[in-house]
Design a protein around this motif. Sequence first.
Motif, PDB file in Angstrom:
ATOM      1  N   ILE A   6      24.323  42.902  37.254  1.00 34.94           N
ATOM      2  CA  ILE A   6      24.372  43.820  38.398  1.00 34.94           C
ATOM      3  C   ILE A   6      23.383  43.295  39.441  1.00 34.94           C
ATOM      4  CG2 ILE A   6      24.039  46.171  39.255  1.00 34.94           C
ATOM      5  CD1 ILE A   6      24.511  47.213  36.436  1.00 34.94           C
ATOM      6  N   VAL A   7      23.876  43.100  40.650  1.00 33.86           N
ATOM      7  CA  VAL A   7      23.007  42.786  41.776  1.00 33.86           C
ATOM      8  C   VAL A   7      23.206  43.895  42.804  1.00 33.86           C
ATOM      9  CG1 VAL A   7      22.339  41.119  43.529  1.00 33.86           C
ATOM     10  CG2 VAL A   7      23.302  40.319  41.354  1.00 33.86           C
ATOM     11  N   ALA A   8      22.142  44.603  43.128  1.00 35.19           N
ATOM     12  CA  ALA A   8      22.217  45.738  44.056  1.00 35.19           C
ATOM     13  C   ALA A   8      21.362  45.442  45.279  1.00 35.19           C
ATOM     14  CB  ALA A   8      21.740  47.014  43.378  1.00 35.19           C
ATOM     15  N   ALA A   9      21.794  45.955  46.426  1.00 40.82           N
ATOM     16  CA  ALA A   9      21.038  45.715  47.661  1.00 40.82           C
ATOM     17  C   ALA A   9      21.338  46.792  48.679  1.00 40.82           C
ATOM     18  CB  ALA A   9      21.379  44.339  48.230  1.00 40.82           C
ATOM     19  N   GLY A  10      20.404  46.948  49.623  1.00 43.13           N
ATOM     20  CA  GLY A  10      20.569  47.932  50.689  1.00 43.13           C
ATOM     21  C   GLY A  10      20.153  49.311  50.232  1.00 43.13           C
TER      22      GLY A  10
ATOM     23  N   TYR B 211      33.428  42.406  40.506  1.00 43.01           N
ATOM     24  CA  TYR B 211      33.848  43.317  41.565  1.00 43.01           C
ATOM     25  C   TYR B 211      32.630  43.860  42.313  1.00 43.01           C
ATOM     26  CZ  TYR B 211      32.754  46.775  37.906  1.00 43.01           C
ATOM     27  OH  TYR B 211      32.143  47.510  36.916  1.00 43.01           O
ATOM     28  N   TRP B 212      32.905  44.454  43.459  1.00 43.92           N
ATOM     29  CA  TRP B 212      31.918  45.179  44.256  1.00 43.92           C
ATOM     30  C   TRP B 212      32.140  46.677  44.107  1.00 43.92           C
ATOM     31  CZ3 TRP B 212      27.898  43.125  46.943  1.00 43.92           C
ATOM     32  CH2 TRP B 212      27.941  41.766  47.265  1.00 43.92           C
ATOM     33  N   VAL B 213      31.060  47.415  44.085  1.00 47.93           N
ATOM     34  CA  VAL B 213      31.097  48.859  44.280  1.00 47.93           C
ATOM     35  C   VAL B 213      30.207  49.115  45.490  1.00 47.93           C
ATOM     36  CG1 VAL B 213      30.662  51.120  43.281  1.00 47.93           C
ATOM     37  CG2 VAL B 213      31.360  49.233  41.800  1.00 47.93           C
TER      38      VAL B 213
ATOM     39  N   VAL C 209      28.993  43.410  40.517  1.00 45.78           N
ATOM     40  CA  VAL C 209      29.013  43.590  39.070  1.00 45.78           C
ATOM     41  C   VAL C 209      29.874  42.522  38.400  1.00 45.78           C
ATOM     42  CG1 VAL C 209      29.474  45.210  37.183  1.00 45.78           C
ATOM     43  CG2 VAL C 209      28.838  46.082  39.456  1.00 45.78           C
ATOM     44  N   GLN C 210      29.348  41.948  37.324  1.00 42.14           N
ATOM     45  CA  GLN C 210      30.123  41.124  36.399  1.00 42.14           C
ATOM     46  C   GLN C 210      30.033  41.769  35.026  1.00 42.14           C
ATOM     47  OE1 GLN C 210      29.200  36.969  36.026  1.00 42.14           O
ATOM     48  NE2 GLN C 210      29.045  36.633  38.235  1.00 42.14           N
ATOM     49  N   GLU C 211      31.169  42.057  34.420  1.00 40.79           N
ATOM     50  CA  GLU C 211      31.175  42.588  33.062  1.00 40.79           C
ATOM     51  C   GLU C 211      32.589  42.538  32.506  1.00 40.79           C
ATOM     52  OE1 GLU C 211      30.003  46.672  32.889  1.00 40.79           O
ATOM     53  OE2 GLU C 211      31.380  47.311  34.450  1.00 40.79           O
ATOM     54  N   GLU C 212      32.676  42.296  31.193  1.00 38.46           N
ATOM     55  CA  GLU C 212      33.941  42.344  30.464  1.00 38.46           C
ATOM     56  C   GLU C 212      35.031  41.524  31.145  1.00 38.46           C
ATOM     57  OE1 GLU C 212      34.893  46.425  29.698  1.00 38.46           O
ATOM     58  OE2 GLU C 212      32.987  46.817  28.686  1.00 38.46           O
ATOM     59  N   GLY C 213      34.656  40.350  31.622  1.00 37.61           N
ATOM     60  CA  GLY C 213      35.628  39.460  32.238  1.00 37.61           C
ATOM     61  C   GLY C 213      36.054  39.845  33.639  1.00 37.61           C
TER      62      GLY C 213
ATOM     63  N   ILE D 288      35.649  50.504  45.069  1.00 42.54           N
ATOM     64  CA  ILE D 288      35.640  49.289  44.258  1.00 42.54           C
ATOM     65  C   ILE D 288      36.502  48.230  44.942  1.00 42.54           C
ATOM     66  CG2 ILE D 288      36.197  48.271  42.018  1.00 42.54           C
ATOM     67  CD1 ILE D 288      35.895  51.058  40.803  1.00 42.54           C
ATOM     68  N   PHE D 289      35.952  47.037  45.101  1.00 46.45           N
ATOM     69  CA  PHE D 289      36.677  45.913  45.688  1.00 46.45           C
ATOM     70  C   PHE D 289      36.616  44.721  44.733  1.00 46.45           C
ATOM     71  CE2 PHE D 289      35.283  48.324  49.404  1.00 46.45           C
ATOM     72  CZ  PHE D 289      36.423  48.334  50.205  1.00 46.45           C
ATOM     73  N   PRO D 290      37.737  44.094  44.449  1.00 39.73           N
ATOM     74  CA  PRO D 290      37.682  42.845  43.667  1.00 39.73           C
ATOM     75  C   PRO D 290      37.055  41.740  44.511  1.00 39.73           C
ATOM     76  CG  PRO D 290      39.901  43.218  44.477  1.00 39.73           C
ATOM     77  CD  PRO D 290      39.109  44.448  44.842  1.00 39.73           C
ATOM     78  N   THR D 291      36.544  40.717  43.834  1.00 40.70           N
ATOM     79  CA  THR D 291      35.951  39.589  44.549  1.00 40.70           C
ATOM     80  C   THR D 291      36.145  38.321  43.738  1.00 40.70           C
ATOM     81  OG1 THR D 291      33.922  38.713  45.532  1.00 40.70           O
ATOM     82  CG2 THR D 291      33.677  39.961  43.504  1.00 40.70           C
ATOM     83  N   ASP D 292      36.090  37.194  44.408  1.00 38.41           N
ATOM     84  CA  ASP D 292      36.187  35.915  43.714  1.00 38.41           C
ATOM     85  C   ASP D 292      34.828  35.221  43.649  1.00 38.41           C
ATOM     86  OD1 ASP D 292      35.877  35.235  46.343  1.00 38.41           O
ATOM     87  OD2 ASP D 292      37.703  34.026  46.496  1.00 38.41           O
ATOM     88  N   ILE D 293      33.766  35.945  43.928  1.00 36.86           N
ATOM     89  CA  ILE D 293      32.413  35.391  43.844  1.00 36.86           C
ATOM     90  C   ILE D 293      31.925  35.478  42.397  1.00 36.86           C
ATOM     91  CG2 ILE D 293      30.019  35.631  44.600  1.00 36.86           C
ATOM     92  CD1 ILE D 293      31.105  36.919  47.167  1.00 36.86           C
ATOM     93  N   TRP D 294      31.658  34.322  41.808  1.00 46.14           N
ATOM     94  CA  TRP D 294      31.185  34.290  40.427  1.00 46.14           C
ATOM     95  C   TRP D 294      29.739  33.799  40.314  1.00 46.14           C
ATOM     96  CZ3 TRP D 294      33.335  36.341  36.152  1.00 46.14           C
ATOM     97  CH2 TRP D 294      34.665  36.772  36.260  1.00 46.14           C
ATOM     98  N   GLU D 295      29.050  33.653  41.421  1.00 45.38           N
ATOM     99  CA  GLU D 295      27.657  33.219  41.411  1.00 45.38           C
ATOM    100  C   GLU D 295      26.770  34.365  41.870  1.00 45.38           C
ATOM    101  OE1 GLU D 295      24.665  32.276  40.605  1.00 45.38           O
ATOM    102  OE2 GLU D 295      25.553  30.267  40.443  1.00 45.38           O
ATOM    103  N   PRO D 296      26.210  35.132  40.922  1.00 43.51           N
ATOM    104  CA  PRO D 296      25.388  36.283  41.315  1.00 43.51           C
ATOM    105  C   PRO D 296      24.129  35.891  42.079  1.00 43.51           C
ATOM    106  CG  PRO D 296      25.253  35.913  38.953  1.00 43.51           C
ATOM    107  CD  PRO D 296      26.335  35.031  39.460  1.00 43.51           C
ATOM    108  N   LEU D 297      23.622  34.680  41.839  1.00 40.88           N
ATOM    109  CA  LEU D 297      22.437  34.254  42.578  1.00 40.88           C
ATOM    110  C   LEU D 297      22.722  34.123  44.072  1.00 40.88           C
ATOM    111  CD1 LEU D 297      20.966  31.555  40.178  1.00 40.88           C
ATOM    112  CD2 LEU D 297      20.032  33.829  40.644  1.00 40.88           C
ATOM    113  N   ALA D 298      23.967  33.786  44.419  1.00 41.97           N
ATOM    114  CA  ALA D 298      24.334  33.724  45.835  1.00 41.97           C
ATOM    115  C   ALA D 298      24.289  35.115  46.461  1.00 41.97           C
ATOM    116  CB  ALA D 298      25.725  33.115  45.989  1.00 41.97           C
TER     117      ALA D 298
END
Length: 387
Positions: A37-41, A94-96, A87-91, A5-15
């Motif tokens: 949830i945006v998943a890839a790879g 983060y990345w998994v 993932v964005q949830e409950e405020g 799990i990594f924190p991130t400051d990206i708040w635009e899931p479309l990006a």
Amino acid sequence: MKYTIFPTDIWEPLAVWQHFEGEERVYWHDTQVNRVIVAAGRVKSITEAELPEYPWAWYGQTFFETVNDEAWQNMGNELVVFTHYYVQEEGRVYWVTAAAAPPVIESEPIKPVAHSYREAGGDDYEAWQTLFGHIQEGIASGEVTKVVASRKVTLESDTPFDSTSIIGRLVAQNQGAFIFAYNKGDAVFLGASPEVLVRKRGQDFMSYALAGTMKKDDIHDQGARLLADAKNRYEHNIVVDMIKATMSDLCDRVEVKDTHIMELPNLYHLRTLLYGHDTEHSILTMAKALHPTPAMGGEPRAAALALLQQYEPYERGLYAAPIGWVCGNTPLFREAGDGLLIVGIRSALIHGKTLYAYAGCGVVADSDCESEYKETMTKLQTIMRAL
């Protein structure tokens, strides 16, 4: 595989979705609880027994068991796990990821695209009348009591349809819906579904009975009118009864809540929530037992599906079929095997410069051919407005 799990400051899931163009990827936004949830790879297709080894698995099951249409080839009928999950949830955001570090993404604002397109194939009302007539013959003979007929509208553009822009508009325009997009190869299946097939939390299941529709207009108390409408209540109760019977076969107890109105941007639906408790069965077992409910197929199921396979002039693929997430070893300590599966309605399949938009409606003995056709036009607006 080991995920971190990594924190991130990206708040635009479309990006994030846009960054992974060209890879197999999933976009998911549950606007009811604001979870993204945006998943890839793509890693691989797994079995249910392997779920605890991965954070989430994406599930898709085609409407019918076999698919011959090339447009739907290799889409669905598997549990897929990915390298990256944003993932964005409950405020939290983060990345998994199974990679050593999350990808570096420029989180710039996404500019919406105004698509220019034309409808191909001409007027399909005559084909609709033919399908409607066959269904009414089946009802009159006692073979079926309800069949969910649908239409496929083909749109062509001089430039490729922009999935990122369409997803963004679907999110903005459809509060209360489940916004989804699945990209595999050059195909993107996306939409804004209001309907849950099954949700599992621990030993508790929930399903929607969603049937009965009224277009919004300026008439006062439309919701109350829909609740009191005999034709729509009859159609809706067919769905409630089937879901209750199916859940009762798998659960030790089932509770049926009161029918109420679900309000969407351009129409109203009748909705009844059903809850079941069970200690043995998986969400996929429940989904396969429920699909298709009479809100998607008809009743009796086998006869309705046989009629659709014979007379509906195209293959449904993932349209009106189960799609969604099943939890594995996820953050925030959800149980492996929990999940949420919706049905892929209010949806479209994109292949480059071609877009196939889908819409359906339930036909019963009292249905009117022109009124039902107009209902599909209203439902198609979910996709049209997003263009």
